[in-house]
Design a protein around this motif. Structure first.
Motif, mmCIF file in Angstrom:
data_model
loop_
_atom_site.group_PDB
_atom_site.id
_atom_site.type_symbol
_atom_site.label_atom_id
_atom_site.label_comp_id
_atom_site.label_asym_id
_atom_site.label_seq_id
_atom_site.Cartn_x
_atom_site.Cartn_y
_atom_site.Cartn_z
ATOM 1 N N UNK A 115 0.952 -1.044 -0.001
ATOM 2 C CA UNK A 115 0.052 -0.115 0.079
ATOM 3 C C UNK A 115 1.042 1.124 0.056
ATOM 4 N N UNK A 116 2.135 1.085 0.230
ATOM 5 C CA UNK A 116 3.292 2.360 0.505
ATOM 6 C C UNK A 116 4.371 1.727 0.302
ATOM 7 N N UNK A 117 5.260 2.951 0.013
ATOM 8 C CA UNK A 117 6.628 2.720 -0.016
ATOM 9 C C UNK A 117 7.512 4.044 0.792
ATOM 10 N N UNK A 118 8.528 3.389 1.526
ATOM 11 C CA UNK A 118 9.287 4.412 2.049
ATOM 12 C C UNK A 118 10.772 4.503 1.105
ATOM 13 N N UNK A 119 10.832 5.696 0.600
ATOM 14 C CA UNK A 119 12.148 5.814 -0.317
ATOM 15 C C UNK A 119 13.225 6.603 0.444
ATOM 16 N N UNK A 120 14.180 5.535 0.839
ATOM 17 C CA UNK A 120 15.362 6.392 1.735
ATOM 18 C C UNK A 120 16.573 6.312 1.002
ATOM 19 N N UNK A 121 16.748 6.222 -0.491
ATOM 20 C CA UNK A 121 17.835 6.134 -1.305
ATOM 21 C C UNK A 121 18.440 7.200 -1.032
ATOM 22 N N UNK A 122 19.824 7.606 -1.924
ATOM 23 C CA UNK A 122 20.422 8.692 -1.882
ATOM 24 C C UNK A 122 19.857 9.759 -2.602
ATOM 25 N N UNK A 159 13.880 10.397 -7.388
ATOM 26 C CA UNK A 159 12.924 10.637 -8.321
ATOM 27 C C UNK A 159 12.924 9.348 -8.933
ATOM 28 N N UNK A 160 13.946 8.615 -9.477
ATOM 29 C CA UNK A 160 14.081 7.024 -9.916
ATOM 30 C C UNK A 160 13.224 6.208 -9.316
ATOM 31 N N UNK A 161 13.635 6.173 -7.902
ATOM 32 C CA UNK A 161 12.707 5.182 -7.113
ATOM 33 C C UNK A 161 11.218 5.606 -6.710
ATOM 34 N N UNK A 162 10.711 6.629 -6.807
ATOM 35 C CA UNK A 162 9.681 7.130 -6.600
ATOM 36 C C UNK A 162 9.143 6.838 -7.899
ATOM 37 N N UNK A 163 9.443 7.213 -8.906
ATOM 38 C CA UNK A 163 8.872 7.091 -10.313
ATOM 39 C C UNK A 163 8.477 5.441 -10.718
ATOM 40 N N UNK A 164 9.466 4.446 -10.021
ATOM 41 C CA UNK A 164 8.989 3.266 -9.934
ATOM 42 C C UNK A 164 7.781 2.801 -9.160
ATOM 43 N N UNK A 165 7.755 3.480 -8.053
ATOM 44 C CA UNK A 165 6.682 3.299 -7.092
ATOM 45 C C UNK A 165 5.325 3.749 -7.703
ATOM 46 N N UNK A 166 5.477 5.025 -8.328
ATOM 47 C CA UNK A 166 4.124 5.548 -8.927
ATOM 48 C C UNK A 166 3.715 4.848 -10.168
ATOM 49 N N UNK A 190 4.170 7.262 -1.594
ATOM 50 C CA UNK A 190 5.459 7.124 -1.146
ATOM 51 C C UNK A 190 5.450 8.175 -0.326
ATOM 52 N N UNK A 191 6.333 7.877 0.967
ATOM 53 C CA UNK A 191 6.999 8.633 1.915
ATOM 54 C C UNK A 191 8.269 8.803 1.516
ATOM 55 N N UNK A 192 8.917 9.901 1.236
ATOM 56 C CA UNK A 192 10.051 10.132 0.584
ATOM 57 C C UNK A 192 10.959 10.672 1.684
#
Length: 152
Positions: free
Chosen positions: A68-75, A80-87, A93-95
């Motif tokens: 239902x959600x993803x936490x983005x804690x990358x560099x 943006x790349x990780x959030x785009x994949x989630x979207x 996303x919680x970034x």
């Protein structure tokens, strides 16, 4: 009611472990960690073990489990790349902050989630700290008068 499933996309940021621990501290059955993916597999595997969840070698395979959600804690440069994949997977996303290093990329991220009608939040955990909430109440009520300056 089934648990809310949250995926972790990287543990590159130092607060990621704290966010995961806070989620796991929720009452039993409320939250489940759907898994961990990290570009640095060794770090990801270590964190998945520590949190009692599964490591995924592929970000897309983790997102395909339909959390239902993803936490983005990358560099920061990779948010943006990780959030785009989630979207693209239909996952909100919680970034970790900043959303991106460049304003135009941050705008693109915000627009992407708005168009997909998915939630996008930036991590500002201090807004919810007890001391900050009490101070806000005192400010709103006028109990401490007019604030002209603050040093924190």
């Amino acid at each position: 009611m089934p648990a809310i499933r949250i995926a972790f996309l990287s543990f590159a940021h130092m607060h990621a472990y704290g966010y995961a621990r806070q989620l796991l501290a929720r009452p039993k059955g409320e939250v489940e960690l759907a898994g961990v993916w990290d570009r640095e597999a060794a770090r990801g595997k270590k964190m998945a073990r520590a949190l009692g969840t599964q490591f995924f070698a592929s970000r897309e395979k983790l997102l395909a489990t339909r959390p239902q959600g993803a936490v983005v804690c990358s560099e920061n440069a990779l948010h943006l790349e990780d959030a785009r994949a989630a979207a693209q997977a239909g996952v909100g996303v919680l970034c970790e902050k900043p959303l991106t290093p460049a304003a135009r990329e941050a705008r693109a991220m915000v627009d992407m989630f708005a168009q997909a009608r998915l939630p996008l939040m930036t991590a500002f955990p201090c807004r919810f700290a007890g001391a900050a909430l009490r101070l806000k109440e005192q400010l709103d009520s006028g109990a401490i008068g007019e604030v002209l300056a603050a040093y924190t």
